[in-house]
Design an enzyme around this catalytic site. Structure first.
Site, mmCIF file in Angstrom:
data_model
loop_
_atom_site.group_PDB
_atom_site.id
_atom_site.type_symbol
_atom_site.label_atom_id
_atom_site.label_comp_id
_atom_site.label_asym_id
_atom_site.label_seq_id
_atom_site.Cartn_x
_atom_site.Cartn_y
_atom_site.Cartn_z
ATOM 1 C CG HIS A 23 40.529 -26.623 74.607
ATOM 2 N ND1 HIS A 23 41.417 -27.636 74.840
ATOM 3 C CD2 HIS A 23 40.924 -26.043 73.443
ATOM 4 C CE1 HIS A 23 42.312 -27.684 73.853
ATOM 5 N NE2 HIS A 23 42.045 -26.717 73.009
ATOM 6 C CE LYS A 47 47.524 -31.707 64.289
ATOM 7 N NZ LYS A 47 46.864 -30.827 65.269
ATOM 8 N NE ARG A 96 46.427 -20.633 72.860
ATOM 9 C CZ ARG A 96 47.019 -21.720 72.431
ATOM 10 N NH1 ARG A 96 47.233 -22.711 73.253
ATOM 11 N NH2 ARG A 96 47.425 -21.826 71.183
ATOM 12 C CB SER A 134 46.561 -29.768 73.659
ATOM 13 O OG SER A 134 45.237 -29.341 73.781
HETATM 14 O O1 PNS Z 1 42.747 -27.334 67.719
HETATM 15 P P1 PNS Z 1 43.323 -27.152 66.358
HETATM 16 O O2 PNS Z 1 44.192 -28.325 66.009
HETATM 17 O O3 PNS Z 1 44.043 -25.841 66.199
HETATM 18 O O4 PNS Z 1 42.080 -27.140 65.326
HETATM 19 C C1 PNS Z 1 42.290 -26.980 63.956
HETATM 20 C C2 PNS Z 1 40.985 -27.216 63.156
HETATM 21 C C3 PNS Z 1 40.372 -28.556 63.495
HETATM 22 C C4 PNS Z 1 39.992 -26.125 63.479
HETATM 23 C C5 PNS Z 1 41.366 -27.131 61.644
HETATM 24 O O5 PNS Z 1 42.448 -27.974 61.396
HETATM 25 C C6 PNS Z 1 40.232 -27.508 60.710
HETATM 26 O O6 PNS Z 1 39.235 -26.838 60.635
HETATM 27 N N1 PNS Z 1 40.381 -28.630 59.997
HETATM 28 C C7 PNS Z 1 39.390 -29.105 59.055
HETATM 29 C C8 PNS Z 1 39.892 -29.059 57.627
HETATM 30 C C9 PNS Z 1 39.488 -27.792 56.899
HETATM 31 O O7 PNS Z 1 38.325 -27.442 56.834
HETATM 32 N N2 PNS Z 1 40.498 -27.093 56.328
HETATM 33 C C10 PNS Z 1 40.301 -25.905 55.513
HETATM 34 C C11 PNS Z 1 39.975 -24.634 56.257
HETATM 35 S S1 PNS Z 1 41.285 -23.928 57.148
#
Ligand code: PNS
Length: 168
Positions: A23, A47, A96, A134
């Site tokens: 990150h 979560k 990645r 993570s």
């Molecule tokens: O680090 P992560 O857990 O892969 O991040 C995921 C994240 C936070 C980018 C994703 O879950 C997100 O954008 N959540 C917000 C909800 C949202 O907007 N969902 C619809 C679009 S995919």
């Protein structure tokens, strides 16, 4: 599409549970590309994270304090709505390996459908970080492995302070 003459504000969203060196690499690259970068932790009631949102925000602020154009925040709800409120026109995501691509493509296309004015920009983390996640950091730490090269020292310290629950 015309290039905006305005300074570009970007959001780097994620769970960051916890922040890893991968990150950190993406954040450093993003901070060089965009005038302003907001690293934002998703507040996700579904979560069960190891670190609370407040703990993750505090860790990010500590580790990123040397980057003057980077701010740390948290959000809930739709990412594109949050990005619009922050006047951000770019969402940054790290890739990645090929295995990340399908999930990331799906999210990027959904976000574009929801808000066409916001572009998702993918940054490749350095290859030295390509295996770090993570989830694996937590697993390796829990099993007594050395995570010194995988996370910033401040994160390793916080992991040590945390009592990990047994998974079974
Ligand atoms: O680090 P992560 O857990 O892969 O991040 C995921 C994240 C936070 C980018 C994703 O879950 C997100 O954008 N959540 C917000 C909800 C949202 O907007 N969902 C619809 C679009 S995919």
């Amino acid at each position: 599409m015309e290039r905006s003459p305005q300074p570009v504000s970007a959001i780097y969203p994620g769970s960051f549970d916890p922040l890893t060196n991968g990150h950190l690499d993406v954040i450093s690259r993003g901070a060089r590309l965009f005038e302003r970068l907001t690293v934002s932790v998703l507040r996700n009631a579904a979560k069960e994270p190891l670190f609370s949102v407040d703990e993750r925000v505090a860790m990010l602020r500590e580790v990123l304090s040397h980057l003057p154009n980077v701010e740390v925040d948290c959000f809930e709800g739709l990412l594109v709505r949050y990005a619009t409120q922050k006047n951000a026109t770019v969402i940054v995501r790290g890739i990645r390996a090929v295995s990340d691509y399908e999930y990331e493509l799906q999210m990027a296309l959904m976000n574009r459908r929801l808000e066409p004015a916001i572009e998702t920009v993918f940054l490749m983390a350095g290859e030295a970080f390509s295996f770090i996640s993570s989830r694996l950091v937590k697993e390796v730490y829990h099993l007594g492995g050395d995570i010194g090269a995988l996370v910033p020292p401040a994160v390793e310290l916080r992991l040590r302070q945390k009592t990990l629950k047994p998974t079974c």
